[in-house]
Design an enzyme around this catalytic site. Structure first.
Site, PDB file in Angstrom:
ATOM      1  N   ASP A 188       0.850  -1.184   0.000  1.00 62.11           N
ATOM      2  CA  ASP A 188       0.000   0.000   0.000  1.00 62.11           C
ATOM      3  C   ASP A 188       0.891   1.240   0.000  1.00 62.11           C
ATOM      4  O   ASP A 188       1.374   1.688   1.040  1.00 62.11           O
ATOM      5  CB  ASP A 188      -0.916   0.015   1.226  1.00 62.11           C
ATOM      6  CG  ASP A 188      -1.944   1.142   1.164  1.00 62.11           C
ATOM      7  OD1 ASP A 188      -1.678   2.147   0.464  1.00 62.11           O
ATOM      8  OD2 ASP A 188      -2.993   1.024   1.805  1.00 62.11           O
ATOM      9  N   HIS A 193       0.522   7.916   4.057  1.00 63.98           N
ATOM     10  CA  HIS A 193       1.105   7.219   5.206  1.00 63.98           C
ATOM     11  C   HIS A 193       2.607   7.424   5.339  1.00 63.98           C
ATOM     12  O   HIS A 193       3.227   6.832   6.229  1.00 63.98           O
ATOM     13  CB  HIS A 193       0.781   5.732   5.100  1.00 63.98           C
ATOM     14  CG  HIS A 193      -0.677   5.467   4.883  1.00 63.98           C
ATOM     15  ND1 HIS A 193      -1.635   5.752   5.832  1.00 63.98           N
ATOM     16  CD2 HIS A 193      -1.360   4.986   3.803  1.00 63.98           C
ATOM     17  CE1 HIS A 193      -2.834   5.451   5.355  1.00 63.98           C
ATOM     18  NE2 HIS A 193      -2.694   4.983   4.134  1.00 63.98           N
ATOM     19  N   ILE A 208      -0.518   9.375   8.664  1.00 66.40           N
ATOM     20  CA  ILE A 208      -1.291   8.503   9.551  1.00 66.40           C
ATOM     21  C   ILE A 208      -0.999   7.046   9.233  1.00 66.40           C
ATOM     22  O   ILE A 208      -0.510   6.698   8.162  1.00 66.40           O
ATOM     23  CB  ILE A 208      -2.799   8.782   9.430  1.00 66.40           C
ATOM     24  CG1 ILE A 208      -3.302   8.475   8.009  1.00 66.40           C
ATOM     25  CG2 ILE A 208      -3.118  10.215   9.837  1.00 66.40           C
ATOM     26  CD1 ILE A 208      -4.819   8.608   7.840  1.00 66.40           C
ATOM     27  N   GLY A 211      -5.189   2.237   7.844  1.00 65.49           N
ATOM     28  CA  GLY A 211      -6.286   1.592   8.551  1.00 65.49           C
ATOM     29  C   GLY A 211      -6.150   0.078   8.561  1.00 65.49           C
ATOM     30  O   GLY A 211      -6.461  -0.581   9.549  1.00 65.49           O
TER      31      GLY A 211
END
Length: 285
Positions: A188, A193, A208, A211
């Site tokens: 990903d 991120h 961040i 998820g």
């Protein structure tokens, strides 16, 4: 309008041949925090090739996530700004244990498009099967800010009733400062991120955590704590991403036993138990 719901739903599925091996599984497990303590026998089943078991959430990155969520955003009828995209939820159904090494055909399509008024929600479904039959089905709910308002179906809005009573178990799991950098090596590559400038453009003070990294960390905690470390007992796993996690924070994972399943909530300890995962459950044998 960048999202043409009718065109997206009418588009034929995309298929890709995917493959993974022990190294991919080990890297994923390390990316969700496995291996601490490094010589703990319970951790070696995630890190040592001679004892390796596959945590079912590996399905979200198998084959480097192909066709993957980001790939799904290039489906016919979908043309959106990645900075407006958030992962709203994830549902995984495991049809049988995932082998340590394997090849499969992953078929993806837009299963639903919902109009939330100020946003659109895409449901991207990926089904994987090998020579022996179905392996898993993944549904990713993708929230696209600013893309609603065309008068379409709002979709389901029901929330699960919060679990009641004291949790059966509560554990805390630290998120390393470099957790997102390690996790993204499983496929990903969303710059949200890793790239501070991109994160600010998306409205966050800094990058961040994925998820799906929190998703994997939570499933591992449930398996290790309430399912005797047996990854093969997991049948399905669903969550709604209720808030963000910043690398360096601590996850507080609360678990309630129910018949055939575990209810879970996840919060960020350092931000006064700010919600992270909600409407979460693991169904098991």
């Amino acid at each position: 309008m960048p999202i043409d719901a009718a065109k997206a739903l009418a588009a034929g599925p995309r298929s890709a041949e995917i493959a993974w091996d022990r190294k991919d599984v080990q890297l994923y497990h390390l990316g969700i925090g496995a291996g601490v303590p490094a010589t703990d026998p319970d951790e070696l089943r995630y890190t040592l090739e001679s004892r390796l078991h596959v945590l079912p959430s590996f399905a979200t990155v198998a084959g480097a996530g192909a066709p993957g969520v980001i790939g799904g955003l290039s489906m016919p009828g979908v043309d959106v700004d990645l900075a407006r995209v958030l992962h709203g939820g994830q549902t995984l159904t495991v049809h049988r244990p995932i082998p340590v090494e394997g090849t499969a055909t992953a078929t993806s399509r837009v299963a639903a498009v919902y109009d939330k008024g100020t946003a659109a929600v895409l449901v991207l479904r990926t089904e994987a099967a090998d020579a022996e039959g179905p392996l898993w089905t993944n549904d990713a709910q993708i929230f696209v800010r600013g893309e609603g308002g065309w008068g379409g179906d709002r979709g389901p809005s029901a929330r699960l009733e919060p679990p009641t009573g004291e949790p059966d178990r509560t554990v805390e799991r630290p998120v390393r400062e470099d957790q997102a950098l390690l996790y993204r090596l499983s496929g990903d590559w969303n710059p949200l991120h890793a790239d501070p400038d991109f994160a600010k453009r998306a409205g966050f003070e800094r990058p961040i955590l994925h998820g799906l990294c929190t998703y994997g960390m939570t499933l591992k905690a449930v398996v290790d704590t309430l399912l005797d470390g047996d990854t093969g007992r997991v049948r399905s796993y669903a969550t709604r991403f209720a808030g963000v996690v910043y690398p360096g924070e601590t996850l507080r994972i609360r678990m309630w036993r129910q018949t055939g399943r575990v209810r879970v909530t996840v919060t960020a300890v350092e931000r006064a138990d700010a919600p992270v995962l909600a409407d979460t459950f693991v169904e098991h044998s």
